[in-house]
Design a protein around this motif. Structure first.
Motif, mmCIF file in Angstrom:
data_model
loop_
_atom_site.group_PDB
_atom_site.id
_atom_site.type_symbol
_atom_site.label_atom_id
_atom_site.label_comp_id
_atom_site.label_asym_id
_atom_site.label_seq_id
_atom_site.Cartn_x
_atom_site.Cartn_y
_atom_site.Cartn_z
ATOM 1 N N LEU A 63 55.594 -15.125 33.186
ATOM 2 C CA LEU A 63 56.062 -14.247 32.125
ATOM 3 C C LEU A 63 55.260 -12.949 32.071
ATOM 4 C CD1 LEU A 63 57.030 -16.634 29.205
ATOM 5 C CD2 LEU A 63 58.410 -15.709 31.055
ATOM 6 N N GLU A 64 54.042 -12.985 32.583
ATOM 7 C CA GLU A 64 53.286 -11.732 32.706
ATOM 8 C C GLU A 64 53.963 -10.841 33.743
ATOM 9 O OE1 GLU A 64 48.711 -10.152 33.349
ATOM 10 O OE2 GLU A 64 49.320 -12.056 34.251
ATOM 11 N N SER A 65 54.373 -11.425 34.864
ATOM 12 C CA SER A 65 55.045 -10.642 35.908
ATOM 13 C C SER A 65 56.403 -10.158 35.430
ATOM 14 C CB SER A 65 55.206 -11.474 37.186
ATOM 15 O OG SER A 65 56.129 -12.525 36.998
ATOM 16 N N ALA A 66 57.005 -10.891 34.473
ATOM 17 C CA ALA A 66 58.295 -10.491 33.924
ATOM 18 C C ALA A 66 58.159 -9.493 32.786
ATOM 19 C CB ALA A 66 59.059 -11.720 33.433
ATOM 20 N N GLY A 67 56.917 -9.197 32.396
ATOM 21 C CA GLY A 67 56.696 -8.181 31.376
ATOM 22 C C GLY A 67 56.713 -8.672 29.952
ATOM 23 N N LEU A 68 56.831 -9.988 29.741
ATOM 24 C CA LEU A 68 56.885 -10.514 28.375
ATOM 25 C C LEU A 68 55.501 -10.828 27.809
ATOM 26 C CD1 LEU A 68 59.988 -12.891 28.480
ATOM 27 C CD2 LEU A 68 59.803 -10.643 27.425
ATOM 28 N N LEU A 69 54.566 -11.156 28.684
ATOM 29 C CA LEU A 69 53.196 -11.449 28.254
ATOM 30 C C LEU A 69 52.225 -10.476 28.913
ATOM 31 C CD1 LEU A 69 52.998 -15.374 28.495
ATOM 32 C CD2 LEU A 69 53.616 -13.982 26.507
ATOM 33 N N VAL A 70 51.075 -10.320 28.295
ATOM 34 C CA VAL A 70 49.978 -9.563 28.903
ATOM 35 C C VAL A 70 48.746 -10.456 28.864
ATOM 36 C CG1 VAL A 70 50.854 -7.294 28.301
ATOM 37 C CG2 VAL A 70 49.403 -8.490 26.681
ATOM 38 N N LYS A 72 44.534 -10.810 28.841
ATOM 39 C CA LYS A 72 43.306 -10.101 28.488
ATOM 40 C C LYS A 72 42.123 -10.920 28.984
ATOM 41 C CE LYS A 72 45.413 -7.982 24.393
ATOM 42 N NZ LYS A 72 45.317 -7.742 22.926
ATOM 43 N N ALA A 73 41.185 -10.241 29.609
ATOM 44 C CA ALA A 73 40.035 -10.910 30.228
ATOM 45 C C ALA A 73 39.332 -11.822 29.232
ATOM 46 C CB ALA A 73 39.058 -9.866 30.758
ATOM 47 N N ASN A 74 39.144 -13.075 29.650
ATOM 48 C CA ASN A 74 38.416 -14.088 28.867
ATOM 49 C C ASN A 74 39.090 -14.444 27.544
ATOM 50 O OD1 ASN A 74 36.289 -14.084 30.829
ATOM 51 N ND2 ASN A 74 35.452 -12.237 29.835
ATOM 52 N N ARG A 75 40.342 -14.000 27.353
ATOM 53 C CA ARG A 75 41.030 -14.295 26.097
ATOM 54 C C ARG A 75 42.381 -14.961 26.310
ATOM 55 N NH1 ARG A 75 41.470 -9.418 22.199
ATOM 56 N NH2 ARG A 75 41.978 -11.145 20.786
ATOM 57 N N GLY A 76 42.927 -14.871 27.514
ATOM 58 C CA GLY A 76 44.197 -15.521 27.794
ATOM 59 C C GLY A 76 45.396 -14.609 27.673
ATOM 60 N N PHE A 77 46.551 -15.219 27.415
ATOM 61 C CA PHE A 77 47.818 -14.489 27.356
ATOM 62 C C PHE A 77 48.215 -14.162 25.923
ATOM 63 C CE2 PHE A 77 48.224 -16.941 31.347
ATOM 64 C CZ PHE A 77 48.491 -15.898 32.227
ATOM 65 N N PHE A 78 48.864 -12.989 25.778
ATOM 66 C CA PHE A 78 49.372 -12.559 24.481
ATOM 67 C C PHE A 78 50.796 -12.038 24.660
ATOM 68 C CE2 PHE A 78 44.852 -12.448 24.134
ATOM 69 C CZ PHE A 78 44.545 -12.727 22.811
ATOM 70 N N VAL A 79 51.614 -12.197 23.615
ATOM 71 C CA VAL A 79 52.970 -11.672 23.658
ATOM 72 C C VAL A 79 52.898 -10.153 23.663
ATOM 73 C CG1 VAL A 79 55.211 -11.558 22.497
ATOM 74 C CG2 VAL A 79 53.858 -13.666 22.408
ATOM 75 N N ARG A 80 53.611 -9.568 24.597
ATOM 76 C CA ARG A 80 53.609 -8.108 24.716
ATOM 77 C C ARG A 80 54.099 -7.464 23.424
ATOM 78 N NH1 ARG A 80 54.994 -4.928 29.819
ATOM 79 N NH2 ARG A 80 54.964 -2.792 29.113
ATOM 80 N N THR A 81 53.409 -6.431 22.989
ATOM 81 C CA THR A 81 53.802 -5.721 21.775
ATOM 82 C C THR A 81 54.934 -4.761 22.108
ATOM 83 O OG1 THR A 81 51.565 -5.857 20.884
ATOM 84 C CG2 THR A 81 53.025 -4.223 19.908
ATOM 85 N N ILE A 82 56.093 -5.050 21.580
ATOM 86 C CA ILE A 82 57.265 -4.221 21.822
ATOM 87 C C ILE A 82 58.181 -4.340 20.614
ATOM 88 C CG2 ILE A 82 58.554 -6.057 23.003
ATOM 89 C CD1 ILE A 82 59.583 -3.842 24.935
ATOM 90 N N ASP A 83 58.729 -3.242 20.149
ATOM 91 C CA ASP A 83 59.608 -3.278 18.988
ATOM 92 C C ASP A 83 60.943 -2.633 19.322
ATOM 93 O OD1 ASP A 83 59.180 -0.511 18.920
ATOM 94 O OD2 ASP A 83 57.662 -0.647 17.351
ATOM 95 N N ALA A 84 61.839 -2.647 18.349
ATOM 96 C CA ALA A 84 63.190 -2.156 18.580
ATOM 97 C C ALA A 84 63.215 -0.681 18.973
ATOM 98 C CB ALA A 84 64.048 -2.390 17.339
ATOM 99 N N THR A 85 62.390 0.126 18.317
ATOM 100 C CA THR A 85 62.358 1.562 18.634
ATOM 101 C C THR A 85 61.868 1.791 20.053
ATOM 102 O OG1 THR A 85 61.958 2.109 16.318
ATOM 103 C CG2 THR A 85 61.404 3.791 17.948
ATOM 104 N N ASP A 86 60.845 1.028 20.445
ATOM 105 C CA ASP A 86 60.298 1.099 21.799
ATOM 106 C C ASP A 86 61.371 0.728 22.825
ATOM 107 O OD1 ASP A 86 57.955 1.918 22.896
ATOM 108 O OD2 ASP A 86 57.058 -0.078 23.033
ATOM 109 N N LEU A 87 62.072 -0.361 22.549
ATOM 110 C CA LEU A 87 63.119 -0.815 23.453
ATOM 111 C C LEU A 87 64.228 0.219 23.585
ATOM 112 C CD1 LEU A 87 63.502 -4.558 22.434
ATOM 113 C CD2 LEU A 87 62.833 -3.714 24.681
ATOM 114 N N ASP A 88 64.621 0.801 22.456
ATOM 115 C CA ASP A 88 65.692 1.784 22.478
ATOM 116 C C ASP A 88 65.309 3.004 23.319
ATOM 117 O OD1 ASP A 88 68.371 2.416 21.467
ATOM 118 O OD2 ASP A 88 67.377 4.072 20.441
#
Length: 232
Positions: A63-70, A72-88
């Motif tokens: 999912l990181e390669s698919a752009g849904l997760l990012v 962070k070093a020593n912290r693991g995976f997080f949901v990518r921050t993206i909102d409707a305005t960004d998507l538009d």
């Protein structure tokens, strides 16, 4: 019972397990159960699913390669921050690039050159959709659009497209989860093929605008509804 015969059920391969977990996480992200910025805790997910952490980690990488997760070093995976305005905004930029790219492909007489590749990619998308190979389908979808942009001959278009690749992949994952019918998005690519076959620039532009516009309306609208619900 003949114990020497082939077993009725074969062991589930790790990659298949990680694909299934990736699909579960994608559903959670699109439904809003996992929100932008949320940490995806490997240990918690592994415990809840009754599996080891290894396939969960592999799902996170998918999912990181698919752009849904990012990550962070020593912290693991997080949901990518993206909102409707960004998507538009992303869809608007994609539309500007791909609409003119497909017109250039027609104008430069490169349709026949890329048609076999495009048709093969659509068939791959349809097959992978029916087999629930989400991550693979996302990659093939991306390559379909990249092929058109590259064939346009405009290097600037291709540079921008490649820079947006992870975000475009994320959008593709979101589209597949917004539409209920498996393979619908894949089959919609035939509209682009039909327009290319006419050899008409305006029809090619219109087909690409429609194709990206349908996705834009569905995905951005979905995210706006999630944001509205969260604000209430």
């Amino acid at each position: 019972m003949n114990r020497d015969a082939d077993p009725l059920f074969k062991p589930l391969a790790r990659d298949a397990l990680s694909q299934r977990i990736a699909q579960m996480l994608t559903d959670a992200i699109v439904s809003g159960r996992l929100k932008p910025g949320d940490r995806v805790a490997e240990s918690v997910i592994a415990r809840d699913l009754g599996v080891s952490r290894a396939p969960v980690r592999e799902a996170g990488r998918l999912l990181e390669s698919a752009g849904l997760l990012v990550s962070k070093a020593n912290r693991g995976f997080f949901v990518r921050t993206i909102d409707a305005t960004d998507l538009d905004s992303l869809y608007e930029l994609r539309l500007c690039i791909e609409r003119e790219a497909i017109a250039r492909v027609v104008r430069e007489g490169r349709v026949a050159q890329i048609m076999p590749v495009l048709l093969a990619q659509i068939e791959e998308m349809i097959t992978s959709a029916s087999e629930n190979q989400l991550i693979y389908q996302i990659g093939v979808d991306l390559q379909f659009h990249r092929c058109i942009v590259e064939a346009s001959g405009n290097g600037r278009f291709l540079t921008v497209f490649d820079n947006l690749a992870s975000e475009i992949q994320a959008c593709t994952a979101l589209i597949e989860r917004v539409f209920d019918e498996p393979g619908l998005v894949a089959r919609n690519h035939f509209l682009i093929i039909e327009a290319l076959e006419t050899g008409n620039e305006d029809r090619a532009r219109a087909a690409m605008e429609y194709h990206i516009g349908v996705a834009r309306k569905a995905v951005v609208g979905h995210f706006r509804s999630l944001e509205t619900g969260a604000a209430q």
